[in-house]
Design an enzyme around this catalytic site. Structure first.
Site, PDB file in Angstrom:
ATOM      1  N   ASP A   1       0.930  -1.051  -0.326  1.00  0.00           N
ATOM      2  CA  ASP A   1       0.009  -0.016   0.026  1.00  0.00           C
ATOM      3  C   ASP A   1       0.881   1.236  -0.108  1.00  0.00           C
ATOM      4  O   ASP A   1       1.834   1.383   0.857  1.00  0.00           O
ATOM      5  CB  ASP A   1      -0.951  -0.086   1.401  1.00  0.00           C
TER       6      ASP A   1
ATOM      7  N   ASP B   1      -3.335   2.427  -5.646  1.00  0.00           N
ATOM      8  CA  ASP B   1      -2.083   2.356  -4.815  1.00  0.00           C
ATOM      9  C   ASP B   1      -2.019   1.250  -4.014  1.00  0.00           C
ATOM     10  O   ASP B   1      -1.261   1.149  -3.096  1.00  0.00           O
ATOM     11  CB  ASP B   1      -2.024   3.657  -3.901  1.00  0.00           C
ATOM     12  N   GLU B   2      -2.713   0.086  -4.346  1.00  0.00           N
ATOM     13  CA  GLU B   2      -2.586  -1.269  -3.498  1.00  0.00           C
ATOM     14  C   GLU B   2      -2.626  -2.401  -4.383  1.00  0.00           C
ATOM     15  O   GLU B   2      -3.238  -2.689  -5.289  1.00  0.00           O
ATOM     16  CB  GLU B   2      -3.898  -1.475  -2.713  1.00  0.00           C
TER      17      GLU B   2
HETATM   18 MG   LIG Z   1      -2.476   3.943   0.224  1.00  0.00          MG
END
Ligand SMILES: [Mg+2]
Length: 409
Positions: free
Chosen positions: A20, A115-116
Site C-alpha cells: 500500500d 495504490d494497492e
Molecule cells: Mg495507500
C-alpha cells in the site's frame, strides 16, 4: 497420531504480500514539486466547488484532515495547508510503474486499487530470501527507482496481509508468521476487519465486541443467531482464516469497474458521464486481455447502501466501449429510482470469451471504431489509463469521486 494433526501448521503455507503506497497522490505531487515536501498538502477539489480531499499528507492528518472530507472543512482545520488540484493521469502513470515493478517478482499480482496490490510469492524464498527480506527489497526499490514510500504486510493470506500493511504506516513492514494470524489480529479494533461496516460494527458493539479477539471468542452458533449468513465469514475472518486466491486479472471470468461518489448524487448527467468512463475502462481492459464479454452488468448503490445489480446478455459478445456504454445506460435508466440519491455505480462484463482472430474481424460493426479503439489502447498502454478520454468526460468536476474501497492513504 490423530491428536497431533491439528497442531501441525499447514505443510505449505502461502506467502502473500500486500503493498500500500503511503499518501500516494501527495507523494507524486512532491516528486514533481519538491517545495511541497515537509509542509501540509491536500490533493483535492476546490473548496468553492464542493471539492473533497482525495489525499492528505501526514502533516495535514495531524490536524484531523482525512480523505473524502470536504476541502472547505479540511482548510478550516488546517488553514496553512497547500491545496493541489491533482492529476489523475499522472497518478495512473506512476501506479502503472509500481505495478510493473511488482510484476517482476511474480505473475500472481492483483492490483486492488490505484495504490494497492496483492502478490502471491509462495515458493519464491529460494530466489528472494525470507518474505520479510523480499518485502524490504520491494520497499527499497519502490523508493529508489520511483521515489515513492510504501508499506507492506506479509502473511499466509490476503486478509491478514492487508491488515498487516496498515499496521505500521507509513513506510512500515509487518510480517505475520504462519499460524500467528489470530494472535496478531486479536488486539486490533474490530473495524479493521473486512466486512465489518457501520451496521455490523454497531451490532457487534452492542455485544461488547471491541477487538477482533473479542469476536473470535464467540462460538459460531452464537453468531449465527444474530448475523445469519454473514456469521461464518465473520467468524473465519476473526480467526485470521482466508483462503481467497490472488486473482490475476486476465484469469478472471468477469471484470468490472466501480466508483463511489464522494457525495451521493441524483444528477443524471453526472451518472451518465461516470457510466461512460467506466464502460470505456472495462472495454479497454477487455481488449488488453483479448476478451469479449457476452453479459454486461451494472451495479447501483443508493445512499442507504441498498444495492441493485442488473444485467443483459448480448447476441454478439463485445469489447467495444460505445456498445457497453449503451447497454449500461439502458440498464441504469430502467433500474434507477430517480427520487433516491446514488452512492456508487459500477459497470462489468461477464461471460468472457476469447474469440479467434478471424471471427473478430466480422464482429466489429464499424472498422473505424475498431481503429479508434486500438489507437486509444496504444496511447493508454504507453501513457496510462487516463492519458486520453472521450471529449464528454473532460468536463468532469474535479475530485468528485474517491477510489474504490477505503479512501487512498
Ligand atoms: Mg495507500
Amino acid at each position: 497420531m490423530p491428536a497431533s494433526r491439528c497442531l501441525t501448521p499447514p505443510m505449505n503455507p502461502r506467502i502473500i504480500l500486500h503493498l500500500d503506497l503511503d499518501a500516494f497522490f501527495v507523494a507524486v505531487e512532491r516528486l514533481d514539486n519538491p517545495a511541497l515536501i515537509g509542509v501540509p498538502v491536500l490533493v483535492g477539489g476546490r473548496p468553492d466547488s464542493r471539492g473533497v480531499v482525495s489525499s492528505a499528507s501526514y502533516e495535514a492528518r495531524k490536524f484531523g484532515v482525512h480523505s473524502a472530507m470536504p476541502t472547505a472543512q479540511a482548510l478550516r482545520l488546517c488553514p496553512q495547508a497547500v491545496l493541489v488540484s491533482g492529476s489523475r493521469g499522472r497518478y495512473d502513470e506512476m501506479s502503472r510503474q509500481v505495478m510493473a515493478l511488482l510484476g517482476e517478482y511474480t505473475p500472481l499480482l492483483e492490483p486492488i486499487s490505484i495504490d494497492e496490490a496483492f502478490l502471491d510469492v509462495s515458493g519464491a524464498e529460494a530466489h528472494y530470501g525470507p518474505p520479510g527480506q523480499l518485502a524490504r527489497t520491494i520497499q527499497d526499490r519502490v523508493e529508489a527507482e520511483l521515489g515513492l514510500s510504501a508499506s507492506l504486510g506479509v502473511a499466509a493470506n490476503k486478509l491478514v496481509a492487508k491488515i498487516a500493511s496498515d499496521f505500521r504506516k507509513p513506510h512500515g513492514i509487518t510480517v505475520v508468521p504462519p499460524g500467528g494470524e489470530a494472535a496478531f489480529l486479536a488486539p486490533l479494533p474490530i473495524r479493521r476487519l473486512w466486512g465489518v461496516g457501520e451496521v455490523t460494527g454497531r451490532e457487534l458493539a452492542r455485544l461488547g465486541v471491541e477487538t477482533i479477539g473479542d469476536l473470535a471468542g464467540f462460538a459460531l452458533e452464537d453468531l449465527r443467531a444474530r448475523f445469519g449468513a454473514h456469521s461464518e465469514g465473520l467468524w473465519r475472518a476473526a480467526h485470521g482464516i482466508d483462503e481467497s486466491p490472488v486473482v490475476v486479472e486476465h484469469e478472471a471470468k468477469s471484470l468490472s469497474r466501480e466508483e463511489t461518489f464522494a457525495q451521493d448524487t441524483r444528477d443524471p448527467e453526472l451518472l451518465r458521464r461516470e457510466l461512460l468512463r467506466l464502460s470505456d475502462a472495462v472495454a479497454s481492459r477487455l481488449r488488453r486481455h483479448k476478451f469479449v464479454a457476452r453479459t454486461i452488468a451494472i451495479k447501483l448503490r443508493y445512499s442507504d447502501f441498498t444495492t441493485l445489480t442488473r444485467q443483459t446478455t448480448l447476441d454478439d459478445p463485445t469489447d467495444s466501449g460505445p456498445i457497453i456504454f449503451a447497454q449500461a445506460l439502458a440498464l441504469l435508466e430502467a433500474a434507477w429510482d430517480r427520487r433516491r440519491a446514488v452512492r456508487l455505480v459500477g459497470v462489468g462484463g461477464a461471460g468472457l470469451e476469447q474469440p479467434a482472430r478471424q471471427l473478430r474481424l466480422f464482429e466489429q460493426e464499424d472498422p473505424r471504431q475498431a481503429q479508434l479503439d486500438a489507437a486509444l489502447d496504444r496511447i493508454r498502454a504507453r501513457y496510462g489509463e487516463s492519458a486520453i478520454q472521450r471529449a464528454s468526460l473532460l468536463e468532469e468536476p474535479e475530485a468528485l469521486w474517491v477510489p474504490k474501497g477505503k479512501p487512498e492513504d
